[in-house]
Enzyme design. Sequence first.
Site, PDB file in Angstrom:
ATOM      1  N   GLU A  83      52.384  51.025  46.296  1.00  0.00           N
ATOM      2  CA  GLU A  83      53.206  52.180  46.665  1.00  0.00           C
ATOM      3  C   GLU A  83      53.224  53.234  45.559  1.00  0.00           C
ATOM      4  OE1 GLU A  83      55.929  49.792  44.173  1.00  0.00           O
ATOM      5  OE2 GLU A  83      54.455  49.305  45.713  1.00  0.00           O
ATOM      6  N   HIS A 129      51.579  46.810  42.870  1.00  0.00           N
ATOM      7  CA  HIS A 129      52.449  47.822  43.460  1.00  0.00           C
ATOM      8  C   HIS A 129      51.644  49.013  43.990  1.00  0.00           C
ATOM      9  CE1 HIS A 129      56.554  46.363  42.613  1.00  0.00           C
ATOM     10  NE2 HIS A 129      55.974  45.729  41.603  1.00  0.00           N
ATOM     11  N   CYS A 169      54.648  42.558  45.805  1.00  0.00           N
ATOM     12  CA  CYS A 169      55.240  41.933  44.622  1.00  0.00           C
ATOM     13  C   CYS A 169      56.186  40.795  45.015  1.00  0.00           C
ATOM     14  CB  CYS A 169      55.920  42.979  43.744  1.00  0.00           C
ATOM     15  SG  CYS A 169      56.247  42.390  42.054  1.00  0.00           S
TER      16      CYS A 169
END
Length: 238
Positions: A212, A210, A106
């Site tokens: 994660e 994202h 990001c």
Amino acid sequence: MNKPIIGVTSHVELDSKHTLSNDYIQAVIQAGGIPVILPIGIDEDVSQLVTKLDGLLLTGGGDIDPFLFREEPHPKLGTISPGRDDLEPAIIKEMLDADKPILAICRGIQILNITLGGDMYQDIYSQHETQLLQHSQKAPRYHLAHFVKAKEGSLLASIAGTTEFKVNTDHHQSVRHVPHPLDVSGVASDGIIEAIESTGHSFVLGVQWHPEGLAVRGDQISKRIFTRFVESCSEKGV
């Protein structure tokens, strides 16, 4: 064999309070790495720090100071952190010089691109020339909101095992002009750049979404992104 040590940047609120989603930490741990959170204010010690790190995870967060790419603030520019904007380019340069792996997420993809001489849209909705998708999803972080098309033969495509897949999204800024040795390796259907990677380093990958938040919830492509990153850190640390 020792696990690789991964430096992890964090969001800084007006240069006073460091915060970081636990998803980043858990994604690194699950992939086999040891995450170490990096604070701002250590610019003079970056060279020493890089000798201790096996890899760098550039995380998401606030906006980036446009003076870093020779622009003044757009009306839609959000909160910036001067301390973070000082630290991250310094450590990126040192990591690249040492050819140590970088995964940029990001905000991370944006500061990576800027550090190497590129620039960005301060606000895609008012600056991009085409009709855009919703890039700040109105859904939980783990929801897959739009498609990304990966470039054939790219690192991203090899990790994903496909050239088209869905991702989550939460941003209003994005990469614009991408300099050598970076190469665009993923785009959304509206033309927004979703991934870049270096053609001159062993592992440098930036993604606009994202992974994660998806990896810790079992998304296989996202897990492979972190696994390949940590594996590359292990190889460089041997």
